[in-house]
Every structure is written in structure tokens, then in C-alpha cells.
Scaffold this active site. Structure first.
Site, PDB file in Angstrom:
ATOM      1  N   HIS A   1      -2.308 -30.380 -58.353  1.00  0.00           N
ATOM      2  CA  HIS A   1      -2.311 -30.004 -59.766  1.00  0.00           C
ATOM      3  C   HIS A   1      -3.654 -29.372 -60.143  1.00  0.00           C
ATOM      4  O   HIS A   1      -3.693 -28.351 -60.831  1.00  0.00           O
ATOM      5  CB  HIS A   1      -2.052 -31.236 -60.638  1.00  0.00           C
ATOM      6  CG  HIS A   1      -0.753 -31.919 -60.350  1.00  0.00           C
ATOM      7  ND1 HIS A   1       0.273 -31.990 -61.278  1.00  0.00           N
ATOM      8  CD2 HIS A   1      -0.294 -32.569 -59.253  1.00  0.00           C
ATOM      9  CE1 HIS A   1       1.286 -32.655 -60.755  1.00  0.00           C
ATOM     10  NE2 HIS A   1       0.961 -33.018 -59.532  1.00  0.00           N
TER      11      HIS A   1
ATOM     12  N   ASP B   1      -1.180 -29.700 -68.001  1.00  0.00           N
ATOM     13  CA  ASP B   1      -0.184 -30.184 -67.055  1.00  0.00           C
ATOM     14  C   ASP B   1       0.832 -31.029 -67.809  1.00  0.00           C
ATOM     15  O   ASP B   1       0.490 -31.725 -68.762  1.00  0.00           O
ATOM     16  CB  ASP B   1      -0.880 -31.019 -65.971  1.00  0.00           C
ATOM     17  CG  ASP B   1       0.010 -31.295 -64.778  1.00  0.00           C
ATOM     18  OD1 ASP B   1       0.986 -32.058 -64.920  1.00  0.00           O
ATOM     19  OD2 ASP B   1      -0.268 -30.758 -63.692  1.00  0.00           O
TER      20      ASP B   1
END
Length: 471
Positions: free
Chosen positions: A19, A125
Site C-alpha cells: 500500500h 487508502d
């Protein structure tokens, strides 16, 4: 105060390598546009982690992205357990939950930036929605949800969780792996806790391309899944040429030793093996891979590491033992190289000597491999990986699955003869199935590279996003 910037973009990644890396690449893309200031926000250790693993990405212009390294309370950082019954990295849960402490610092940063910019754009995210929730209190701020997984995977997750709100082709459901064994219950609860904070987002961003997943992007744009929000497929975020192309001569001379070894190998002759930063293999499985590789006769680079700890700078890591004499033998015969430190994956995949990638099918790895035109031996371990592997092998047909049954792959040791057979199938030039997979991977890689060039479908979508946030 006089507005200094038209638009400021604040990037808030989830604290796990796949991520952190994707949104660091996205930060670099955004910062290439004029008059947009980009801020990358995480904990002190995770920001440091992202930067030191970025390889050449930040060396071209290290000051173009503003990094914020926020201190948070310490959290447990136990080692991974390779013998766990579930392969999901449950040892990282304390690190995941520590991200909650970023809410206050992020809110303060947004308020500060709102006074020097006409608009503050938050890209977070999907697992950091809780952290950025205070943007709703800032009049000139808006937020966009970044999905770190494939459009294929997120579509089925949403479609199933909404009770299958519209019919889809039966073929799409054939051999679709269940989510059983993919996550821990604690992580499922963590994901669920984020969703209610995403309802105020203005749109969704995906690290994919419509040339890869056009069919599934179209499904995501159907109501009620779309929820009247704009969707942008802007991937691949990663550079689509090797990083060597924009390193200086001096920096190229300091390349990782495995790249110098690759320089001496024939084109498409080497297989790269890596199972990412969240997988730890049992000793028995490592032994079977060793035997399968050696029997296949194929040259290889193997990034052999345990899963990351929550704090990668804390404590020792397991020294993974190989069969006695194995490493010395393959080095002496020039058959392969074992990389135990951090491997420059993007540079490896972009090297002309790489012919295939044995991968866990984390989406970051998939996109990097596809953009370089490298076919995949799909060996999923947990999370979104089993479903990504179906996308790669069944729908895109640019890879071969290691074991057809996810249950078998999840619960049993994959034997060396299976590993050998799959490698030989994909790497041998006289294998019809392997030739077709390699051809399709090369064609898709070319289509992806064209999509990000001026006038390409992905470049147009990125331009559309930039036009939207600078409107």
C-alpha cells in the site's frame, strides 16, 4: 492569508508495504503536474520504510514530494509465524490498528494546508477512511478513496456484500475462490470499521487500467455499487520502463548485485520468485521449491525473506535455512541467486533476462509484472491474492496457476514435481501452452505501456482526474 497553491494533494497510505509503495508511485505521478503540491503522510517508521525501499523513484527529484513522519505510540511488533494455520499476516494487526493514532495529526495538517490552498484534495487508502474523516469539517477539502486491490476483486467483494444486487454472467462466478481463509476475523472487523467513513468521498481511484480490467471497471460503474461516484482507473502507478533509464551513471553503478548477474543471462531465460512482504513460508515448502527449481533446470532469482514485521527496523529477522549445500551449488553452476535483503522488484521485472514471475499475486506485484509484459506463475497465499490469481490466469490468460484448487494451495505443501512442471510449462520455448501465455503477457504489456503514453486511455483518465481536482 493569500492562497499560495491552487491545489494541495494529501496522500494517506495504509501502513503495509504494498500500500505504501502504490501510493508513493501515485504521489510521483500527481507531482509531475504543474502547481500541485503533494504531501505523503504516514507514521515516522512507515514513511521511512516507503522511502528507503523506493529505489530510484525519489532520486530523480527527491524534493518534489513533501513527506510527513508523524510519531505515534509504540506498538507490539512480533515476528511472523510461518507455521500458522492461516497465512494472513496476523502479526501485523497491532501495526494496522496503530494507524488510528494518525487521525489527530492528519486533521491538523489538513487544517493548516487549507489556509494556503484553494482546494485540499485527500487521497486515502480505503483502509484509512477513519484517519481522514475530519476533512468533512474543512470547507475547501474533498476526499477520494484509493483501492489497492484489483477492480475484479473489489467488484466481487462489493457485489457479494450488497446481496448480489444485479445479475452477472455465470462464467464470472465459475471457480471464484471463497474468502474463507483469506483474512483473520480481526482484520475483517478492521475493514468493516472503515467503510462508514467512506460515504463522504467524492470518487474512487484504482491502480489498474481499462486495458487490463475494462470489463470489471464497467461493472463497478453500475448502480448501486457506483453510489453515484466517479471512478478513475489510473494505473499502472509504477514507472513502465526500468528505473535504470532515469538513474545517473553513478547511481547505476550502485545497482543491486542481482541486476549485474541478470546482465550476463540470456533474454527471457530467468524466473523471478517472490512472495511479497506479508508471506512467510514453512521450511518444508521452501525445501520443495528448492528441489522444483533445481529439477526444472531454469535459472532464477529468488527473493527469500520472511514477512515484514510491523516495524521493519525493530529486532532480528529469521535466517531462512536452505538444504545443505544448495546455495553454494547453484552459485557455482551459475543457476541462480538468492536475495535475502530487499530486492529491487520493479527493476528485476523490467530486465530483459526475466522470462516469468512466480508470485503470490498481491495486486502491486501483478500490476508491476503485467506492465513489464512478464507472465506470472500464480501462487496465492491470502487476502485478495486467490481472486487476483483467477483474474490473471482465467480472464487475462497471462499466467498459470500453481494449484487449481485454492483449498489445496492453502492447506497443503505444494510438492516439487508440481513446481517443476509449472516452471517448465511456462519457460520452455517448445511448450504450446507456455508460448501462448508468454505471447499474451507481452501483448498486454505493450497495450498497458501504450495506455499511459500521451493520448492513451490511462493517460486520458489521469488527465481527467487532474482536471477534476483543479476545476
Amino acid at each position: 492569508m493569500t492562497t499560495k497553491y491552487e491545489v494541495v494533494v494529501v496522500i494517506v497510505p495504509f501502513p503495509a508495504q504494498g500500500h505504501l509503495n502504490q501510493l508513493l508511485h501515485f504521489s510521483s505521478l500527481i507531482s509531475s503536474y504543474n502547481n500541485i503540491q503533494v504531501h505523503y503522510v504516514s507514521t515516522k517508521n512507515h514513511t521511512r520504510q516507503a522511502k528507503i525501499r523506493a529505489h530510484g523513484l525519489l532520486k530523480k527529484n527527491p524534493n518534489i514530494i513533501h513527506f510527513h513522519e508523524f510519531s505515534i505510540p509504540s506498538f507490539p511488533s512480533p515476528p511472523p509465524n510461518p507455521n500458522s494455520n492461516i497465512k494472513f499476516p496476523s502479526h501485523l494487526q497491532p501495526s494496522f490498528e496503530s494507524s488510528y493514532h494518525l487521525r489527530g495529526p492528519v486533521a491538523s495538517l489538513l487544517r493548516s494546508l487549507s489556509s494556503i490552498a484553494r482546494r485540499v484534495v485527500v487521497v486515502h487508502d480505503s483502509l484509512m477512511a477513519y484517519v481522514v474523516q475530519d476533512f468533512t469539517t474543512i470547507p475547501n477539502a474533498e476526499s477520494y478513496n484509493f483501492h489497492s486491490v484489483s477492480a475484479f476483486t473489489i467488484f466481487f467483494f462489493l457485489w457479494e456484500s450488497m446481496g448480489k444486487p444485479f445479475p452477472i454472467e455465470a462464467e464470472l462466478l465459475d471457480n471464484l475462490p471463497s474468502l474463507e481463509g483469506c483474512f483473520t476475523s480481526e482484520f475483517m472487523d478492521f475493514m468493516a470499521s472503515q467503510r462508514k467513513y467512506s460515504k463522504f468521498d467524492s470518487g474512487n481511484i484504482y491502480n489498474t487500467s481499462r486495458v487490463i480490467e475494462g470489463k470489471f471497471m464497467n461493472l463497478l460503474e453500475k448502480e448501486p455499487i457506483k453510489r453515484n461516484k466517479t471512478q478513475w482507473a489510473i494505473g499502472p502507478f509504477n514507472p513502465i520502463t526500468t528505473i535504470n533509464n532515469y538513474l545517473s551513471i553513478g547511481q547505476q553503478q550502485r545497482r543491486h548485485k542481482c541486476l549485474s548477474w541478470l546482465d550476463k543471462q540470456s533474454p527471457k531465460s530467468v524466473i523471478f520468485i517472490s512472495f511479497g512482504t506479508t508471506t512467510s513460508l514453512k521450511d518444508e515448502q521452501i525445501k520443495e521449491i528448492c528441489i522444483g527449481l533445481e529439477k526444472s533446470g531454469t535459472k532464477f532469482i529468488w527473493a527469500l525473506r520472511d514477512a515484514d514485521k510491523g516495524d521493519i527496523f525493530c529486532g532480528q529477522v529469521r535466517n531462512i535455512e536452505l538444504p545443505k549445500g544448495y546455495e553454494e551449488r547453484i552459485i557455482m553452476k551459475n543457476k541462480g541467486i538468492i536475495v535475502r535483503d530487499w530486492a529491487p522488484q520493479l527493476e528485476i521485472l523490467g530486465h530483459l533476462s526475466i522470462g516469468a514471475f512466480m508470485s503470490h499475486c498481491g495486486w502491486n506485484s501483478c500490476v508491476e509484472s503485467l506492465s513489464m509484459g512478464v507472465p506470472i506463475i500464480a501462487w496465492p497465499m491470502h487476502s485478495d491474492q486467490p481472486r487476483n490469481s483467477i483474474l490473471i490466469t482465467k480472464f487475462l490468460k497471462v499466467g498459470i496457476i500453481i494449484v487449481n484448487n485454492w483449498e489445496s494451495c492453502r492447506n497443503e505443501i505444494v510438492k516439487s514435481n508440481i513446481i517443476e512442471q509449472v516452471i517448465v510449462t511456462l519457460m520452455l520455448n517448445n511448450n504450446i501452452e507456455g508460448n501462448e501465455v508468454r505471447r499474451r503477457a507481452a501483448e498486454l504489456g505493450l497495450a498497458i505501456r501504450r495506455s499511459v503514453a500521451e493520448g492513451g486511455i490511462t493517460r486520458k483518465e489521469l488527465d481527467s482526474f487532474i482536471a477534476h481536482i483543479t476545476r
